[in-house]
Structure formats: C-alpha cells, structure tokens
Design an enzyme around this catalytic site. Structure first.
Site, PDB file in Angstrom:
ATOM      1  N   CYS A  95     -16.690 -19.648  39.864  1.00 32.69           N
ATOM      2  CA  CYS A  95     -17.707 -20.587  39.375  1.00 32.69           C
ATOM      3  C   CYS A  95     -18.447 -21.146  40.582  1.00 32.69           C
ATOM      4  O   CYS A  95     -17.999 -21.017  41.714  1.00 32.69           O
ATOM      5  CB  CYS A  95     -17.073 -21.723  38.575  1.00 32.69           C
ATOM      6  N   CYS A  97     -19.677 -24.519  40.574  1.00 34.75           N
ATOM      7  CA  CYS A  97     -19.832 -25.984  40.539  1.00 34.75           C
ATOM      8  C   CYS A  97     -19.153 -26.716  41.694  1.00 34.75           C
ATOM      9  O   CYS A  97     -19.598 -27.785  42.093  1.00 34.75           O
ATOM     10  CB  CYS A  97     -19.393 -26.553  39.195  1.00 34.75           C
ATOM     11  N   CYS A 105     -22.931 -25.292  37.399  1.00 37.52           N
ATOM     12  CA  CYS A 105     -22.161 -24.044  37.509  1.00 37.52           C
ATOM     13  C   CYS A 105     -23.023 -22.832  37.866  1.00 37.52           C
ATOM     14  O   CYS A 105     -22.542 -21.705  37.886  1.00 37.52           O
ATOM     15  CB  CYS A 105     -21.399 -23.788  36.213  1.00 37.52           C
ATOM     16  N   LYS A 170     -15.036 -21.778  26.054  1.00 33.38           N
ATOM     17  CA  LYS A 170     -14.904 -22.984  26.874  1.00 33.38           C
ATOM     18  C   LYS A 170     -15.873 -24.036  26.356  1.00 33.38           C
ATOM     19  O   LYS A 170     -17.082 -23.847  26.359  1.00 33.38           O
ATOM     20  CB  LYS A 170     -15.208 -22.648  28.333  1.00 33.38           C
ATOM     21  N   ARG A 180     -12.762 -32.806  37.634  1.00 32.63           N
ATOM     22  CA  ARG A 180     -14.018 -32.969  38.395  1.00 32.63           C
ATOM     23  C   ARG A 180     -13.829 -33.966  39.526  1.00 32.63           C
ATOM     24  O   ARG A 180     -14.452 -33.859  40.576  1.00 32.63           O
ATOM     25  CB  ARG A 180     -15.142 -33.376  37.449  1.00 32.63           C
ATOM     26  N   ARG A 192     -23.115 -30.324  31.122  1.00 39.19           N
ATOM     27  CA  ARG A 192     -22.964 -28.878  31.058  1.00 39.19           C
ATOM     28  C   ARG A 192     -23.205 -28.322  29.655  1.00 39.19           C
ATOM     29  O   ARG A 192     -22.787 -27.219  29.337  1.00 39.19           O
ATOM     30  CB  ARG A 192     -21.554 -28.476  31.501  1.00 39.19           C
ATOM     31  N   GLU A 208     -18.505 -15.580  21.212  1.00 42.22           N
ATOM     32  CA  GLU A 208     -18.363 -15.525  22.681  1.00 42.22           C
ATOM     33  C   GLU A 208     -17.194 -14.636  23.097  1.00 42.22           C
ATOM     34  O   GLU A 208     -17.287 -13.867  24.046  1.00 42.22           O
ATOM     35  CB  GLU A 208     -18.130 -16.934  23.247  1.00 42.22           C
ATOM     36  N   LYS A 223     -10.296 -22.936  26.082  1.00 38.77           N
ATOM     37  CA  LYS A 223     -10.146 -24.109  26.947  1.00 38.77           C
ATOM     38  C   LYS A 223     -10.982 -25.254  26.430  1.00 38.77           C
ATOM     39  O   LYS A 223     -12.146 -25.013  26.105  1.00 38.77           O
ATOM     40  CB  LYS A 223     -10.579 -23.709  28.356  1.00 38.77           C
ATOM     41  N   TYR A 288      -0.788 -27.353  34.419  1.00 35.06           N
ATOM     42  CA  TYR A 288      -0.340 -28.058  35.620  1.00 35.06           C
ATOM     43  C   TYR A 288       1.156 -28.381  35.522  1.00 35.06           C
ATOM     44  O   TYR A 288       1.760 -28.828  36.482  1.00 35.06           O
ATOM     45  CB  TYR A 288      -1.173 -29.333  35.814  1.00 35.06           C
TER      46      TYR A 288
END
Ligand code: PBG
Length: 303
Positions: A95, A97, A105, A170, A180, A192, A208, A223, A288
């Site tokens: 990406c 960004c 992005c 997404k 961010r 975005r 998509e 996501k 995470y």
C-alpha cells in the site's frame, strides 16, 4: 483451527535499537530492523510461523517513493529477517498510505486518488518486496485492477509462483484508528471512502472478491473481522480460494482496554473472537493476538 493458519502483523521502522510500544495498541511494538529478530524468535518459539510486515519510513513524499525503494524499510527488514529466520513465512502489506505525505493509499490528481496511475507503483512495490524475499504479497490499497497489475508484473519478472493475498473485501472502517496511529498513515484530508467499501453493502463485497479471484488472487481477505463475519461466510461460499479474516487494530485495542479495566476476561474473549471467525468460514486469521492464540491452542483452551 491451527497455529499454521495464524498471521502476525508487525510494524518495522527506520532507525536502530528501537522497540517502542504503540500507545493505542498496548503490547504491540514498532521494531527497527536490528530489534526485529528478537521478536521473530519469540514468535517462532510460540509456533507462529507467518508474519506480515508494515513499514514506517523516515521520509514521505507525494508519490510514496519509499514504498518501492529497494532500500526501503520493508525491503531491508525482509532481507535481514530472511537471512536470520529463513523458515518463517514473510508476507508484506502492499500500500502507499504509510509512504505518502498526504496519507492516501495512492497518488493524487488534485484531491482525488488516481486509480490507474497508482497501479504501476503498487506493482513496483510488490516486485521490490518479492525481490527482497517476500513469500507472498498482500495489496491493501483497494485500487481497482491492482491484483492483475501485480500478477502481471511478478510473472514478467520470473516470480510466477509467488502468491497474492488480496485485501478484497475491505471496508472504510473506524476500526483502523489505532493502526493509523501506529503507522502514521492517517489521511491528511478527506477519507478513504472513495476506494474502501461502504459497510452497509454486502453484495459489493462479493463482487470485489470474485473480481480479485479472476484477476489472480490466491487468497481473499475480509477486513475488519468481528463486525463482518457475515461477509466471511458469504465470501467463503462464493469463491473457491481460501478466505482470510483480519482482526484489526481497533478490535485489538477494545479488548486490551476493557481487559485493563477488569471488565472482561481477555483470554476467553480472544478465543471466542477467533473461534467465531473460523466458524464463519475463515481459514486464515490475521491477528495481533497470534502469539496468545498459539499458546491457547497449545494448552488446549481452543482448537
Ligand atoms: C493500509 C492498511 C491499513 C490496515 C492494514 N493495511 C489501514 C487503512 O486502510 O487505513 C489496517 C490494519 C489495522 O487496523 O489493524 N492501507
């Protein structure tokens, strides 16, 4: 559920001796390349063998040139990680960004992101990642046609076997807030919503995902995860490639904050979120909490 299906997202940063905690994501760190191996070792010990790198460069510019610099931060991290831990599986987020001065992005024309001009830069980014050792690339920019652009570029350069995991479904989501912060990638104006999806819409997600598979995606991702499990199920029924789900920074931060207050049982919540995501149809889980989950799987708390 299996440890091998976990992917741990990591932030790599220019500099030396850096292992700094991300304020909005307690327990997550930004690592300089020299500190990265220590965490890779901990992951390997825990049984987590796949990581995804996000880069935090020192310099940003209008065209995000740090993203496709062969000496960019992700490229350097890949070479070092691959040298020290060749058996781990390295995925990169593709990406712009984190590398653009405006935080969007893609490249801009006026105040609009130029879809087609961005494709070439994304392909170049993916190529430099693979040349530096990435085993798989994961475009997250949401430009139309980027999977095909990346596929063509990798094929042309002799990387026909390197798979693409597309962030296909997404949504434009507030759940990315802490990320961010972590990556310094918030847009400096606007949002975005011209390239990420409207969360009211489920049929567009299927479109998509199908388009990305047709363009050559080997894995499609949904996501965020938690609020989009219906989409995980729908996509798993609509496509014939594995479906990944990304439990994003906001999901992590909410669990951490509530656990800190003593309001929830953190371990049980982590297990429940993961089980729900796999139950919905995900075969790959980006989180995470990968290390914690690997431990819980080992202990038989979840499996
Ligand atoms: C880059 C990217 C983002 C995330 C993954 N890749 C941020 C965004 O789209 O704004 C979010 C990950 C997270 O919140 O954990 N485009």
């Amino acid at each position: 559920m299996d440890k091998s299906s976990l992917i741990y997202p990591m932030f790599v940063k220019e500099g030396k001796g850096i292992e700094e905690e991300i304020p909005s994501m307690e327990g997550q760190f930004r690592y300089s390349v020299d500190r990265l191996p220590y965490e890779l070792e901990r992951l390997q010990k825990a049984g987590v063998s796949s990581v995804m790198f996000f880069g935090i460069p020192d310099h940003k510019d209008e065209v995000g040139s740090g993203a496709y610099d062969e000496n960019g931060i992700v490229q350097k991290a890949l070479r070092e990680a691959k040298r020290l831990f060749p058996d781990m599986y390295y995925i990169t987020d593709v990406c712009m960004c984190e590398y653009t001065s405006h935080g969007h992005c893609g490249v801009l024309c006026g105040h609009d992101v130029e879809n087609d001009a961005t494709l070439e830069l994304l392909a170049k980014t993916a190529l430099t990642h693979v040349q530096a050792g990435a085993d798989m690339v994961a475009p997250s920019d949401m430009m139309d046609g980027r999977v095909m652009a990346i596929r063509k570029c990798l094929d042309k350069n002799g990387f026909k076997e390197v798979p693409i995991m597309s962030y296909a479904v997404k949504y434009a989501s507030a759940f990315y807030g802490p990320f961010r912060d972590a990556a310094g990638s918030a847009p400096s104006f606007g949002d975005r919503r011209s390239y990420q999806m409207d969360f009211h819409n489920s049929r567009e997600g299927i479109k998509e995902a199908l388009l990305d598979v047709e363009e050559g995606a080997d894995i499609v991702m949904v996501k965020p995860a938690l609020s989009y499990l219906d989409m995980v199920t729908k996509i798993a029924q609509a496509v014939h490639v594995p479906v990944a789900a990304y439990s994003v920074s906001g999901e992590y931060a909410m669990v951490k904050a509530a656990a800190k207050m003593g309001w929830i049982d953190e371990a049980r919540i982590i297990c429940e979120m993961a089980a729900g995501t796999y139950r919905a149809g995900a075969q790959i889980y980006l989180t995470y909490f990968a290390k914690e989950l690997a431990q819980y799987m080992e202990e038989g708390r979840i499996g």
